[in-house]
Design an enzyme around this catalytic site. Sequence first.
Site, PDB file in Angstrom:
ATOM      1  N   GLY A  73     -24.697  43.520  47.662  1.00 55.56           N
ATOM      2  CA  GLY A  73     -24.279  42.428  48.531  1.00 55.56           C
ATOM      3  C   GLY A  73     -25.438  41.484  48.774  1.00 55.56           C
ATOM      4  CB  CYS A 100     -27.996  46.634  44.669  1.00 53.44           C
ATOM      5  SG  CYS A 100     -29.137  45.265  44.863  1.00 53.44           S
ATOM      6  CE1 TYR A 101     -27.173  44.565  52.888  1.00 55.31           C
ATOM      7  CE2 TYR A 101     -25.202  45.934  52.812  1.00 55.31           C
ATOM      8  CZ  TYR A 101     -26.090  45.150  53.529  1.00 55.31           C
ATOM      9  OH  TYR A 101     -25.912  44.971  54.874  1.00 55.31           O
ATOM     10  CG  HIS A 187     -26.454  45.375  39.990  1.00 53.79           C
ATOM     11  ND1 HIS A 187     -25.493  45.290  40.979  1.00 53.79           N
ATOM     12  CD2 HIS A 187     -27.580  44.844  40.517  1.00 53.79           C
ATOM     13  CE1 HIS A 187     -26.016  44.718  42.051  1.00 53.79           C
ATOM     14  NE2 HIS A 187     -27.285  44.434  41.795  1.00 53.79           N
ATOM     15  CD  GLU A 189     -22.610  46.671  39.349  1.00 59.12           C
ATOM     16  OE1 GLU A 189     -23.201  47.758  39.185  1.00 59.12           O
ATOM     17  OE2 GLU A 189     -22.935  45.854  40.237  1.00 59.12           O
ATOM     18  CG  ASP A 245      -3.234  34.978  34.290  1.00 63.62           C
ATOM     19  OD1 ASP A 245      -3.386  35.838  33.409  1.00 63.62           O
ATOM     20  OD2 ASP A 245      -4.095  34.144  34.600  1.00 63.62           O
ATOM     21  CE  LYS A 387      -5.923  35.783  30.831  1.00 66.85           C
ATOM     22  NZ  LYS A 387      -5.336  34.684  31.602  1.00 66.85           N
TER      23      LYS A 387
END
Length: 531
Positions: A73, A100-101, A187, A189, A245, A387
């Site tokens: 964050g 992280c945060y 990170h 991710e 979508d 997506k």
Amino acid sequence: MSQGMVTPKRVDLHVVDPQQEELILVLDFGGQTAQLIARRVRDRNVLAQLVRHDLSAERIRELRPKGLILSGGPASVYGEHSPQIDPKILDLGIPVLGICYGMQLACQAQGGAVRPGHAREFGRKELRVTQRNPLFDGVPDTSTVWMSHGDQVENISADYVELAGTDTCRFAAVKHKTQTIYGLQFHPEVTHTAFGTQLLENFVKNVCGCRGTWQISSLIEREVAALRARVGNSRVICGLSGGVDSSVTAAILYKAIGSQLSCIFVDNGMLRKGELEKVRSRFLNHFRTDLHVVDASERFLSELKGVADPQQKRKIIGRVFIEVFRKEAESIQDARFLAQGTLYPDVIESGGSADGPAATIKSHHNVGGLPEELGFELIEPLRDLFKDEVRRMGLELGLTEELIWRHPFPGPGLAVRCLGVITPERLTALREADAIVLEELRKAGLYREIQQAFAVLLPVQSVGVMGDGRTYEDAIAVRAVTTDDFMTADWYPMPYPVLQKMSTRIINEVRGVNRVVYDISSKPPSTIEWE
Ligand code: XMP
């Protein structure tokens, strides 16, 4: 989706049934990649859901997750109004991974010290594993990780041990000695962290004990159940744009509520060749419910008459779309809900994650179009998804490959590709040229390799010679880009033979065009569209 969209309100459609599903909760501290963490976990076939960072320990216990991930964050944990956790969640006995945060919060809550780093650290770093742990199974002793932080943990309490570090960050990975609490300063991710996916898989499988049996079909079932419960006997309107979508949104609603769904498709006269027929036939193949096709092409064309300014064009199209859509929606009896295909990237780019303090990056085209005073409650079943997850869902729901892999097409349609003033003749020329570009791409087997390709009609005439005569006619630009997220893009190195075919066919077959050029600009500094 089309140009008309509603301001988002957070509606959580997921009702978690802890008896059935292994669940990982991602507590959202506003990091731009918080939802990406959830998605990476879902990619390992474990259901992951983003939730508010201040969810109480009590509520978390009820939801019975197999693990908790505290996201990154933008705040500082020592800041006055920084988002905090209910500290009791660290004592629930549920495995925790702070990123992280999130790591800084956990370490600080348990006696460690967090300080501003000597320098803000962004980018690749080499991670050295100093103590082996199941979290690092399959991760080599040194590997590349992605850092993005100002603060870092300066001291860990005696309850913690360090597992890995970099040359500028001693505590890049830590673990509580007796509790199952881990922290990563980098990170996992993001794809730049070489073994990030492995680390997340290790956390959910080795540490949390998940088996990884979740499938996208379970998500569909969950959404369907939640939609049924929410909609009851009411009618839902869904604006179709012809794109992925809105089609997946309609398909999941159809599965949930069948003929209580009404779809509206506005023909603004700026569609590509054969688009309306395609939307209609796809619809008839999949849905047995009403489709309202509103032919507003004359209205759009007359309002756009003589207008050459790009912003002006967009404004007019946006306004007329709302008027046309509103009128049609009002003619549908008992409609209470309006569904739209907002995806997670649309939400995060608009800073719209009302539950989380994510910083706004940019206002997206897809959010903020249709005004709230249309008076419907909003349904956004794809709001938590990326997506490619939506594509998987669409295929699972029985939509065709052709639709699922269709290149995006902007709401204002050909209007933003017909540079200068729009006339029926110019639109026809553009439509024909565009159809040739796409046809030749498909023939060459390149359609899926390229994320977006189209023709642009330039407001430029040039001299040519055809037969024995001199011509003074329009020029077409061909644009083809590759991109991951449409925020940045590269021009595609189109093979010469394909360019040759496109050019020959456009000049021979499209009346009024005597020149074709290929656009070799990347984004940034250019954009994908020309207007
Ligand atoms: P740009 O031109 O900003 O485009 O690089 C990025 C992506 O967004 C699409 N785009 C739009 N989509 N309404 C839409 O629904 C719009 O007004 C609009 N403008 C651009 C564009 O086609 C590309 O995929």
